[in-house]
Design an enzyme around this catalytic site. Sequence first.
Site, mmCIF file in Angstrom:
data_model
loop_
_atom_site.group_PDB
_atom_site.id
_atom_site.type_symbol
_atom_site.label_atom_id
_atom_site.label_comp_id
_atom_site.label_asym_id
_atom_site.label_seq_id
_atom_site.Cartn_x
_atom_site.Cartn_y
_atom_site.Cartn_z
ATOM 1 N N HIS A 1 0.917 -1.158 -0.110
ATOM 2 C CA HIS A 1 0.078 -0.215 -0.092
ATOM 3 C C HIS A 1 0.797 1.351 -0.054
ATOM 4 O O HIS A 1 0.528 2.378 -0.491
ATOM 5 C CB HIS A 1 -0.964 -0.041 1.387
ATOM 6 C CG HIS A 1 -2.094 -0.878 1.000
ATOM 7 N ND1 HIS A 1 -2.540 -1.983 2.026
ATOM 8 C CD2 HIS A 1 -2.973 -1.137 -0.003
ATOM 9 C CE1 HIS A 1 -3.468 -2.367 1.346
ATOM 10 N NE2 HIS A 1 -3.783 -2.169 0.171
ATOM 11 N N GLU B 1 -15.734 -4.525 -13.396
ATOM 12 C CA GLU B 1 -14.481 -5.093 -12.728
ATOM 13 C C GLU B 1 -14.694 -6.810 -12.955
ATOM 14 O O GLU B 1 -13.802 -7.272 -12.310
ATOM 15 C CB GLU B 1 -14.343 -4.687 -11.269
ATOM 16 C CG GLU B 1 -13.954 -3.356 -11.197
ATOM 17 C CD GLU B 1 -13.662 -2.854 -9.854
ATOM 18 O OE1 GLU B 1 -12.641 -2.829 -9.456
ATOM 19 O OE2 GLU B 1 -14.928 -2.844 -8.848
ATOM 20 N N ASP C 1 -9.153 -5.629 -11.245
ATOM 21 C CA ASP C 1 -9.772 -6.604 -10.689
ATOM 22 C C ASP C 1 -10.414 -7.339 -12.003
ATOM 23 O O ASP C 1 -10.658 -8.611 -11.793
ATOM 24 C CB ASP C 1 -11.211 -6.046 -9.931
ATOM 25 C CG ASP C 1 -10.515 -5.994 -8.660
ATOM 26 O OD1 ASP C 1 -10.310 -6.736 -7.935
ATOM 27 O OD2 ASP C 1 -10.925 -4.859 -7.820
ATOM 28 N N CYS D 1 -9.784 2.858 -15.470
ATOM 29 C CA CYS D 1 -8.857 3.476 -14.311
ATOM 30 C C CYS D 1 -8.077 2.185 -13.641
ATOM 31 O O CYS D 1 -7.665 2.560 -12.524
ATOM 32 C CB CYS D 1 -9.992 4.038 -13.184
ATOM 33 S SG CYS D 1 -11.132 2.932 -12.487
HETATM 34 C C1 PEP Z 1 -9.329 -1.952 -10.679
HETATM 35 O O1 PEP Z 1 -9.781 -3.039 -9.989
HETATM 36 O O2 PEP Z 1 -8.629 -1.872 -11.758
HETATM 37 C C2 PEP Z 1 -9.477 -0.558 -9.683
HETATM 38 C C3 PEP Z 1 -9.220 0.510 -10.489
HETATM 39 O O3 PEP Z 1 -9.625 -0.600 -8.602
HETATM 40 P P1 PEP Z 1 -8.788 -1.289 -7.276
HETATM 41 O O4 PEP Z 1 -7.465 -1.305 -7.915
HETATM 42 O O5 PEP Z 1 -8.803 0.047 -6.301
HETATM 43 O O6 PEP Z 1 -9.398 -2.325 -6.965
HETATM 44 MG MG MG Z 2 -11.036 -2.861 -8.416
#
Ligand code: PEP
Ligand code: MG
Length: 554
Positions: free
Chosen positions: A177, A413, A437, A484
């Site tokens: 993190h 996702e 994800d 994203c």
């Molecule tokens: C993803 O899953 O690509 C995402 C942007 O969310 P996180 O990485 O926060 O799970």
């Molecule tokens: Mg995610």
Amino acid sequence: MTEGREEQVLDGTGVTPLSGVGAAVRYDPDAGLSLPEPPDPETVAAERERTADRAGEEEAEIFDAHRQFLDDPEIAGRVEEAVREGLPAEHAVDRAFAGAIDQFEAAGGLMAERTDDLREVRDRLLRHLLDREAADLSALPAGSVVVAPRLGPADTAQLDPDSVAGFVTATGGRTSHAAIMARSLGIPAVVSVGDAVASIPDGVAVAVDGDAGEVVVRPSEQRRAAARGGRAVPVRHEPVETADGRAVEVAANVGTPAEARGAVEQGADGVGLFRMEFFFLDRESPPSEDEQYEAFVEVLDRFDGGRVVVRTLDVGGDKPIPYLDVAAGANPFLGVRGVRLSPGERADLFETQVRALLRAAATDAGDGLAVMFPLVSTVGDLTAAVDRVEAVADALDDEGVAYRMPELGAMVETPASAFLARELAERVDFLSIGTNDLTQYVMAAARDDDRLADYHDPRHPAVLRAIDRTVRAGHEGGAWVGMCGEMAGDPDLAELLVGLGLDELSMSAVTIPEVKAAVAATDARQAETLAERALAAETLAEVEAVLADGGDEE
Ligand code: PEP
Ligand code: MG
């Protein structure tokens, strides 16, 4: 060994494509946490009483934090056992965590990277039990390079990217993190340098190359200049279009208002993902509605009308929040996480966020606000969330509180949401593909299992086809479609993503200038040919070959 005047080069794992040079400031999260000698057997009875006296309140906190952190009842069990044996609370905590840390370390890979989070929770508990204040990392002198055995996410969140020139840690990994936070804060960072970190004296000049994963102690003038040299690609503060005129929004993934400031400096058009989890992390209870409102307004003001997409809390899976009572289940990635939590026991959390969001949308810069829901996998997930947002709007209306309905979106996702992209798109304004994800679920490979690293590549044909399907169906359903996940921030994939038809790419702020430059250099029609060829590939190796050719060859 450290007295010499020559350069000393230490290798580690670079976690940000940035360099910095500054003066070492040693930070030891353990400082002041050495425990008093444990009691000898004769005093055990007295200690038992002392523990019982103190345990009422403290136990609750210890056990809460433990059980909720990593949802591991084993740690709480170990503390309880040690307390029953008569150990004072601080020793019980220390022993219980030592066992868990050993287990994580033995598991290796990404599990081992989580030990820094465990140590941070342990230290916070110990500080509380021993009545010690934590060091303040938020006001370091300009040009500081923090040198630490390890940094947890709460430590990293305190660092001010304007004054910190970088950080170097003995432990950690690319997906810890602290590393994610360094990337979004734009702080040069090298982790996993090992014990050599202990040999860096306070005050000495240190150059941090977060790209090469190199730390140079007492760097030569030449090396200092190189480290200060900054990026080759200039920052563009205006939106970009491809060479043949297709607009592509390039936005930032942020976790705090401070990161939003850094994102503006890197030329972000807006925010494509405000991850609220980090905002919930560095504390012992959820932020209030007003605190959240203030944070949203601050970010919206920074982008002054630019779009700011806030994701409702995505707790669970790889993002446990210590004080939230969310049971992980046998397989946290397939459990109660993301939007699945919203109608459940912690529905209050969702409501508070939405109230703060709808109020923030009614402020001067609130036009740009958009809200998206994580881990949607059924139409019902989405309609329930949208209905609840509408119910909150009605309640605000009844109370006479100013609010505005923001744009709403669903994250894609899961394979389920990719298959249902059209139906989801018909019900919202936008879709945002979370490739981190999506890749793990399409490939059935947990994102934190290092042994499966080969499966985690979003360029796998199956993942590319899921993305293609989502973009097409999303557009057919009348929504704009962004991305994203980490994939969006890879400048080498920008042409492919333009060719796949994405309207928006959102990423860690540090890669924005490179991605903007890559988009501006792309010809959208040629990019479509590249995407078609990549989608026809049957293996990752074939996709790689197509990308290496640049789509020019037939
Ligand atoms: C993803 O899953 O690509 C995402 C942007 O969310 P996180 O990485 O926060 O799970
Ligand atoms: Mg995610």
